[in-house]
Scaffold this active site. Structure first.
Site, PDB file in Angstrom:
ATOM      1  N   ASN A   9       0.872  -1.177   0.000  1.00 19.75           N
ATOM      2  CA  ASN A   9       0.000   0.000   0.000  1.00 19.75           C
ATOM      3  C   ASN A   9       0.909   1.227   0.000  1.00 19.75           C
ATOM      4  O   ASN A   9       1.481   1.573   1.023  1.00 19.75           O
ATOM      5  CB  ASN A   9      -0.899  -0.014   1.248  1.00 19.75           C
ATOM      6  CG  ASN A   9      -1.729   1.245   1.364  1.00 19.75           C
ATOM      7  OD1 ASN A   9      -1.836   2.025   0.414  1.00 19.75           O
ATOM      8  ND2 ASN A   9      -2.335   1.447   2.528  1.00 19.75           N
ATOM      9  N   TRP A  10       1.041   1.816  -1.165  1.00 16.39           N
ATOM     10  CA  TRP A  10       1.958   2.959  -1.290  1.00 16.39           C
ATOM     11  C   TRP A  10       1.421   4.211  -0.616  1.00 16.39           C
ATOM     12  O   TRP A  10       2.156   5.180  -0.437  1.00 16.39           O
ATOM     13  CB  TRP A  10       2.218   3.267  -2.770  1.00 16.39           C
ATOM     14  CG  TRP A  10       3.018   2.238  -3.518  1.00 16.39           C
ATOM     15  CD1 TRP A  10       3.500   1.041  -3.044  1.00 16.39           C
ATOM     16  CD2 TRP A  10       3.423   2.320  -4.889  1.00 16.39           C
ATOM     17  NE1 TRP A  10       4.171   0.385  -4.040  1.00 16.39           N
ATOM     18  CE2 TRP A  10       4.143   1.145  -5.187  1.00 16.39           C
ATOM     19  CE3 TRP A  10       3.244   3.271  -5.903  1.00 16.39           C
ATOM     20  CZ2 TRP A  10       4.686   0.899  -6.446  1.00 16.39           C
ATOM     21  CZ3 TRP A  10       3.773   3.026  -7.167  1.00 16.39           C
ATOM     22  CH2 TRP A  10       4.501   1.846  -7.427  1.00 16.39           C
ATOM     23  N   LYS A  11       0.140   4.230  -0.304  1.00 13.27           N
ATOM     24  CA  LYS A  11      -0.514   5.423   0.256  1.00 13.27           C
ATOM     25  C   LYS A  11      -0.255   6.637  -0.669  1.00 13.27           C
ATOM     26  O   LYS A  11      -0.093   6.452  -1.876  1.00 13.27           O
ATOM     27  CB  LYS A  11      -0.037   5.683   1.688  1.00 13.27           C
ATOM     28  CG  LYS A  11      -0.116   4.437   2.571  1.00 13.27           C
ATOM     29  CD  LYS A  11      -0.018   4.732   4.031  1.00 13.27           C
ATOM     30  CE  LYS A  11       0.064   3.433   4.792  1.00 13.27           C
ATOM     31  NZ  LYS A  11      -0.137   3.595   6.217  1.00 13.27           N
ATOM     32  N   HIS A  96      -9.636   1.167   4.460  1.00 13.92           N
ATOM     33  CA  HIS A  96      -8.394   1.363   5.217  1.00 13.92           C
ATOM     34  C   HIS A  96      -8.682   2.310   6.390  1.00 13.92           C
ATOM     35  O   HIS A  96      -9.469   3.252   6.256  1.00 13.92           O
ATOM     36  CB  HIS A  96      -7.309   1.944   4.300  1.00 13.92           C
ATOM     37  CG  HIS A  96      -5.952   1.915   4.932  1.00 13.92           C
ATOM     38  ND1 HIS A  96      -5.560   2.839   5.865  1.00 13.92           N
ATOM     39  CD2 HIS A  96      -4.923   1.050   4.789  1.00 13.92           C
ATOM     40  CE1 HIS A  96      -4.327   2.539   6.274  1.00 13.92           C
ATOM     41  NE2 HIS A  96      -3.921   1.449   5.633  1.00 13.92           N
ATOM     42  N   GLU A  98      -7.113   4.695   7.605  1.00 13.55           N
ATOM     43  CA  GLU A  98      -6.866   6.122   7.336  1.00 13.55           C
ATOM     44  C   GLU A  98      -8.073   6.739   6.623  1.00 13.55           C
ATOM     45  O   GLU A  98      -8.428   7.892   6.869  1.00 13.55           O
ATOM     46  CB  GLU A  98      -5.567   6.280   6.522  1.00 13.55           C
ATOM     47  CG  GLU A  98      -4.349   5.993   7.394  1.00 13.55           C
ATOM     48  CD  GLU A  98      -3.129   5.490   6.653  1.00 13.55           C
ATOM     49  OE1 GLU A  98      -3.061   5.614   5.416  1.00 13.55           O
ATOM     50  OE2 GLU A  98      -2.229   4.958   7.333  1.00 13.55           O
ATOM     51  N   GLU A 168      -5.926  -5.078  10.203  1.00 18.13           N
ATOM     52  CA  GLU A 168      -4.898  -4.079  10.466  1.00 18.13           C
ATOM     53  C   GLU A 168      -5.211  -3.374  11.782  1.00 18.13           C
ATOM     54  O   GLU A 168      -6.008  -2.413  11.800  1.00 18.13           O
ATOM     55  CB  GLU A 168      -4.872  -3.042   9.344  1.00 18.13           C
ATOM     56  CG  GLU A 168      -4.567  -3.628   7.987  1.00 18.13           C
ATOM     57  CD  GLU A 168      -3.911  -2.598   7.083  1.00 18.13           C
ATOM     58  OE1 GLU A 168      -2.775  -2.836   6.685  1.00 18.13           O
ATOM     59  OE2 GLU A 168      -4.527  -1.560   6.817  1.00 18.13           O
ATOM     60  N   GLY A 174       2.017   2.004  10.776  1.00 13.32           N
ATOM     61  CA  GLY A 174       2.975   3.109  10.669  1.00 13.32           C
ATOM     62  C   GLY A 174       3.628   3.479  11.990  1.00 13.32           C
ATOM     63  O   GLY A 174       4.287   4.509  12.097  1.00 13.32           O
ATOM     64  N   SER A 214       2.942  -2.396  10.428  1.00 12.99           N
ATOM     65  CA  SER A 214       4.392  -2.442  10.674  1.00 12.99           C
ATOM     66  C   SER A 214       5.012  -3.807  10.386  1.00 12.99           C
ATOM     67  O   SER A 214       5.980  -4.208  11.051  1.00 12.99           O
ATOM     68  CB  SER A 214       4.720  -1.983  12.098  1.00 12.99           C
ATOM     69  OG  SER A 214       4.298  -0.650  12.282  1.00 12.99           O
ATOM     70  N   GLY A 235       2.581  -1.281   4.293  1.00 14.22           N
ATOM     71  CA  GLY A 235       2.671   0.144   3.976  1.00 14.22           C
ATOM     72  C   GLY A 235       4.119   0.544   3.744  1.00 14.22           C
ATOM     73  O   GLY A 235       4.682   0.348   2.662  1.00 14.22           O
ATOM     74  N   GLY A 236       4.745   1.077   4.783  1.00 18.98           N
ATOM     75  CA  GLY A 236       6.099   1.633   4.678  1.00 18.98           C
ATOM     76  C   GLY A 236       7.094   0.722   3.966  1.00 18.98           C
ATOM     77  O   GLY A 236       7.863   1.187   3.109  1.00 18.98           O
TER      78      GLY A 236
HETATM   79  C1  PEP Z   1      -1.011   0.038   5.917  1.00 18.30           C
HETATM   80  O1  PEP Z   1      -1.115   1.231   5.760  1.00 18.30           O
HETATM   81  O2  PEP Z   1      -1.854  -0.699   5.419  1.00 18.30           O
HETATM   82  C2  PEP Z   1       0.107  -0.472   6.725  1.00 18.30           C
HETATM   83  C3  PEP Z   1       0.040  -1.691   7.160  1.00 18.30           C
HETATM   84  O3  PEP Z   1       1.151   0.402   6.958  1.00 18.30           O
HETATM   85  P1  PEP Z   1       2.554   0.045   7.664  1.00 18.30           P
HETATM   86  O4  PEP Z   1       3.024  -1.273   7.082  1.00 18.30           O
HETATM   87  O5  PEP Z   1       3.446   1.183   7.301  1.00 18.30           O
HETATM   88  O6  PEP Z   1       2.284  -0.059   9.126  1.00 18.30           O
END
Ligand code: PEP
Length: 251
Positions: A9-11, A96, A98, A168, A174, A214, A235-236
């Site tokens: 997930n590049w956001k 998601h 966010e 999640e 994050g 994470s 994500g990251g």
């Molecule tokens: C996400 O945004 O779906 C996510 C899991 O982010 P991260 O891996 O950065 O915690």
């Protein structure tokens, strides 16, 4: 049987050129490699068509990170599920945390988005998860169950069978604070039993349930070794090939 999936997930990161570069690098890294999971990248809308035309889509599925809850028309700034599908994307990340928190997405709008995604042959990657306060007050199972029930459980079994779930925990996204493998397994098993109660064991056994929060190269193997963890939404660590590939190869 259900698939293992590692989805990035590049956001809202990277301009078109940077995103295309990353997609090309990942495409190269996967060339000639046998991996034991499906690989998906969730890009901003503007990247979808170019990325889908550039990567080998038999190896990398392309996902949008959202779609509209309306079919078409006077909804300035929105992007419909049909538009997403027309780019060559095959998936859409929906619900998601966010989007739920910052854009006030409700169970009802998400229900409409899921239906429109399925109508356009997109696979929804549907996110669920509790905030820290809900976990600390031991409401996390109820929260997750009601998120699933409210947006998905009116679907007929055949439609539900096309959905990928992503657990999640919001406190892990994050933050560098991953759920332990035991916490992930406990919740994933609970989610699977919730699906089984509504749709039967066969549908539940065929549902891929991804973990997100994470996840990285160091913890992916342990997380994925759980029987009910069928991959990750990342994500990251999906923003660089040297961080994303080891997660893919953790299967
Ligand atoms: C996400 O945004 O779906 C996510 C899991 O982010 P991260 O891996 O950065 O915690």
């Amino acid at each position: 049987m259900r698939k293992n999936i590692v989805a990035g997930n590049w956001k809202m990161n990277m301009n078109l050129q940077e995103g295309l570069e990353l997609a090309k690098e990942l495409n190269e890294a996967l060339k000639g490699k046998t991996v034991n999971c499906d690989v998906v990248i969730g890009t901003p809308f503007i990247h979808l068509a170019t990325v889908a035309a550039t990567v080998d889509t038999s190896r990398i599925g392309v996902a949008a990170q959202n779609c509209a809850d309306k079919v078409s028309g006077a909804y300035t700034g929105e992007v419909s599920a049909a538009m997403v599908a027309s780019t060559g994307a095959k998936y859409v990340i929906l619900g998601h945390s966010e989007r739920r928190a910052y854009y006030h997405e409700t169970a009802e709008t998400l229900k409409a988005k899921v239906t429109l995604a399925l109508d356009n042959a997109l696979t929804p990657i549907f996110c669920i998860g509790e905030v820290l306060e809900e976990r600390e007050s031991e409401k996390h199972f109820d929260v997750v169950k009601s998120q699933i029930e409210a947006s998905l459980f009116d679907l007929p079994a055949e439609a539900f069978g096309k959905i990928v779930l992503a657990y999640e925990p919001v406190w892990a996204i994050g933050t560098g604070k991953t759920a332990t493998a035991a916490q992930a397994q406990e919740m994933h098993a609970f989610i699977r039993s919730t699906v089984a109660q509504r749709y039967g064991q066969e549908v539940a056994d065929n549902t891929s349930i991804l973990y997100g929060g994470s996840a990285n190269a160091s913890n992916a193997k342990e997380l994925f070794s759980n029987p009910d963890v069928d991959g990750g939404l990342i994500g990251g660590a999906s923003l660089a090939v040297d961080k994303f590939m080891p997660i893919i190869e953790a299967f």
